[in-house]
Every structure is written in structure tokens, then in C-alpha cells.
Design a protein around this motif. Structure first.
Motif, PDB file in Angstrom:
ATOM      1  N   PRO A  57       0.796  -1.231   0.000  1.00 31.83           N
ATOM      2  CA  PRO A  57       0.000   0.000   0.000  1.00 31.83           C
ATOM      3  C   PRO A  57       0.836   1.293   0.000  1.00 31.83           C
ATOM      4  N   ALA A  58       1.876   1.343   0.818  1.00 30.70           N
ATOM      5  CA  ALA A  58       2.708   2.557   0.863  1.00 30.70           C
ATOM      6  C   ALA A  58       3.434   2.771  -0.460  1.00 30.70           C
ATOM      7  N   ALA A  59       3.923   1.705  -1.052  1.00 34.44           N
ATOM      8  CA  ALA A  59       4.625   1.801  -2.337  1.00 34.44           C
ATOM      9  C   ALA A  59       3.669   2.244  -3.439  1.00 34.44           C
ATOM     10  N   THR A  60       2.487   1.669  -3.448  1.00 34.67           N
ATOM     11  CA  THR A  60       1.485   2.030  -4.454  1.00 34.67           C
ATOM     12  C   THR A  60       1.098   3.499  -4.323  1.00 34.67           C
ATOM     13  N   ALA A  61       0.928   3.961  -3.099  1.00 35.47           N
ATOM     14  CA  ALA A  61       0.540   5.350  -2.864  1.00 35.47           C
ATOM     15  C   ALA A  61       1.586   6.331  -3.391  1.00 35.47           C
ATOM     16  N   LEU A  62       2.840   5.935  -3.349  1.00 36.76           N
ATOM     17  CA  LEU A  62       3.916   6.819  -3.825  1.00 36.76           C
ATOM     18  C   LEU A  62       4.366   6.496  -5.247  1.00 36.76           C
ATOM     19  N   GLY A  63       3.728   5.541  -5.878  1.00 33.86           N
ATOM     20  CA  GLY A  63       4.102   5.180  -7.245  1.00 33.86           C
ATOM     21  C   GLY A  63       5.470   4.534  -7.338  1.00 33.86           C
ATOM     22  N   TYR A  64       5.892   3.848  -6.276  1.00 34.07           N
ATOM     23  CA  TYR A  64       7.227   3.239  -6.247  1.00 34.07           C
ATOM     24  C   TYR A  64       7.360   2.119  -7.257  1.00 34.07           C
ATOM     25  N   LYS A  65       8.487   2.115  -7.961  1.00 36.24           N
ATOM     26  CA  LYS A  65       8.866   1.034  -8.867  1.00 36.24           C
ATOM     27  C   LYS A  65      10.299   0.644  -8.539  1.00 36.24           C
ATOM     28  N   HIS A  66      10.585  -0.663  -8.566  1.00 37.02           N
ATOM     29  CA  HIS A  66      11.946  -1.149  -8.330  1.00 37.02           C
ATOM     30  C   HIS A  66      12.904  -0.665  -9.417  1.00 37.02           C
ATOM     31  N   ASP A  67      12.386  -0.457 -10.614  1.00 37.39           N
ATOM     32  CA  ASP A  67      13.190  -0.033 -11.753  1.00 37.39           C
ATOM     33  C   ASP A  67      12.619   1.284 -12.271  1.00 37.39           C
ATOM     34  N   ALA A  68      13.362   2.372 -12.079  1.00 37.03           N
ATOM     35  CA  ALA A  68      12.876   3.696 -12.454  1.00 37.03           C
ATOM     36  C   ALA A  68      12.541   3.799 -13.939  1.00 37.03           C
ATOM     37  N   THR A  69      13.182   3.008 -14.771  1.00 35.77           N
ATOM     38  CA  THR A  69      12.878   3.078 -16.205  1.00 35.77           C
ATOM     39  C   THR A  69      11.488   2.555 -16.528  1.00 35.77           C
ATOM     40  N   LYS A  70      10.840   1.901 -15.570  1.00 35.05           N
ATOM     41  CA  LYS A  70       9.489   1.364 -15.768  1.00 35.05           C
ATOM     42  C   LYS A  70       8.401   2.332 -15.283  1.00 35.05           C
ATOM     43  N   VAL A  71       8.788   3.511 -14.785  1.00 34.22           N
ATOM     44  CA  VAL A  71       7.826   4.489 -14.280  1.00 34.22           C
ATOM     45  C   VAL A  71       7.055   5.087 -15.458  1.00 34.22           C
ATOM     46  N   ASP A  72       5.747   5.202 -15.295  1.00 33.28           N
ATOM     47  CA  ASP A  72       4.888   5.818 -16.303  1.00 33.28           C
ATOM     48  C   ASP A  72       5.027   7.340 -16.181  1.00 33.28           C
ATOM     49  N   ALA A  73       5.793   7.938 -17.076  1.00 37.24           N
ATOM     50  CA  ALA A  73       6.075   9.377 -17.011  1.00 37.24           C
ATOM     51  C   ALA A  73       4.815  10.219 -17.209  1.00 37.24           C
ATOM     52  N   LYS A  74       3.818   9.695 -17.906  1.00 37.60           N
ATOM     53  CA  LYS A  74       2.560  10.444 -18.085  1.00 37.60           C
ATOM     54  C   LYS A  74       1.788  10.489 -16.767  1.00 37.60           C
ATOM     55  N   LYS A  75       1.797   9.376 -16.054  1.00 32.25           N
ATOM     56  CA  LYS A  75       1.090   9.311 -14.772  1.00 32.25           C
ATOM     57  C   LYS A  75       1.851  10.057 -13.677  1.00 32.25           C
ATOM     58  N   TYR A  76       3.185  10.045 -13.768  1.00 39.32           N
ATOM     59  CA  TYR A  76       4.033  10.695 -12.769  1.00 39.32           C
ATOM     60  C   TYR A  76       4.947  11.707 -13.462  1.00 39.32           C
ATOM     61  N   PRO A  77       4.434  12.903 -13.762  1.00 41.00           N
ATOM     62  CA  PRO A  77       5.221  13.894 -14.501  1.00 41.00           C
ATOM     63  C   PRO A  77       6.461  14.387 -13.738  1.00 41.00           C
ATOM     64  N   ALA A  78       6.529  14.151 -12.444  1.00 41.10           N
ATOM     65  CA  ALA A  78       7.710  14.558 -11.673  1.00 41.10           C
ATOM     66  C   ALA A  78       8.915  13.671 -11.984  1.00 41.10           C
ATOM     67  N   TYR A  79       8.656  12.503 -12.565  1.00 36.76           N
ATOM     68  CA  TYR A  79       9.761  11.603 -12.898  1.00 36.76           C
ATOM     69  C   TYR A  79      10.517  12.122 -14.117  1.00 36.76           C
ATOM     70  N   ALA A  80      11.825  11.999 -14.052  1.00 30.15           N
ATOM     71  CA  ALA A  80      12.686  12.304 -15.198  1.00 30.15           C
ATOM     72  C   ALA A  80      13.824  11.294 -15.196  1.00 30.15           C
ATOM     73  N   ALA A  81      14.295  10.970 -16.352  1.00 32.53           N
ATOM     74  CA  ALA A  81      15.409  10.020 -16.474  1.00 32.53           C
ATOM     75  C   ALA A  81      16.564  10.506 -15.605  1.00 32.53           C
ATOM     76  N   GLY A  82      17.206   9.573 -14.925  1.00 32.27           N
ATOM     77  CA  GLY A  82      18.329   9.911 -14.045  1.00 32.27           C
ATOM     78  C   GLY A  82      17.931  10.030 -12.584  1.00 32.27           C
ATOM     79  N   LYS A  83      16.648  10.233 -12.324  1.00 35.74           N
ATOM     80  CA  LYS A  83      16.176  10.272 -10.935  1.00 35.74           C
ATOM     81  C   LYS A  83      15.984   8.833 -10.477  1.00 35.74           C
TER      82      LYS A  83
END
Length: 102
Positions: A36-62
Motif C-alpha cells: 500500500p505505501a509503495a502504491t501510494a507513492l508510485g514506487y517502482k523497483h526499476d525507475a525506467t518502468k515508471v509511467d512518465a505520463k502518470k508521474y510527470p515529476a519523474y525524469a530520467a536519471g532520478k
């Protein structure tokens, strides 16, 4: 009277068992992406798998390794995270709580 050989024969298996138990304990402390805590924060084990449209704060290198909430060394594969209740996160992971390490 015990000899050194008998002592080693008795203690080495116990020490190996302890090492296995500690490793299992460390892995049990790793957060799962579906927690639940990971889901609430959009946590992914691999940052390259983050949905950038859903999480616009994500940028490559973070990633967790360069976040100030990551409580390990940047070279640690897994370390505790202050944002996720002290659970271990992958250094290559990412979540919305990411903040640049000073």
C-alpha cells in the motif's frame, strides 16, 4: 575436552545458518511494489518502468540512489527509505517522494 577441530566443526554450520537467516531477514524487509505505501507513492523497483505520463515529476536519471531519503550509500543495491517506513528500496527504483540529494 574439546579440540579446536571439534569446536570448528560445531560452530561453522551455526555461523553459516546465521548468515542465511540474516540474508533472508534483509530480503523480507524489502518493500514490494504492490504494498500500500509503495502504491501510494508510485514506487517502482526499476525507475525506467515508471509511467512518465502518470508521474510527470519523474525524469530520467532520478532514482533512489540519488535521493536524499535513501539511507544507504549510492553504491548499495538496496537500502532503507525514510519515505517508505524504513523498508528497503532498490537503488535503481523511484517514487514520488524523490528529492535530490544535497
Amino acid at each position: 575436552m574439546n579440540t579446536r577441530r571439534q569446536f570448528l566443526i560445531q560452530t561453522i554450520p551455526a555461523a553459516l545458518s546465521l548468515g542465511v537467516a540474516l540474508k533472508a531477514s534483509a530480503q523480507a524487509n524489502r518493500i514490494e511494489e504492490n504494498a500500500p505505501a509503495a502504491t501510494a507513492l508510485g514506487y517502482k523497483h526499476d525507475a525506467t518502468k515508471v509511467d512518465a505520463k502518470k508521474y510527470p515529476a519523474y525524469a530520467a536519471g532520478k532514482n533512489c540512489a540519488n535521493c536524499m531519503l535513501y539511507q544507504g550509500k549510492p553504491t548499495d543495491a538496496w537500502a532503507n527509505c525514510a519515505a517508505l517506513g524504513g523498508k528497503q528500496v532498490n537503488a535503481k527504483g523511484w517514487c514520488m517522494a524523490w528529492a535530490k540529494k544535497a
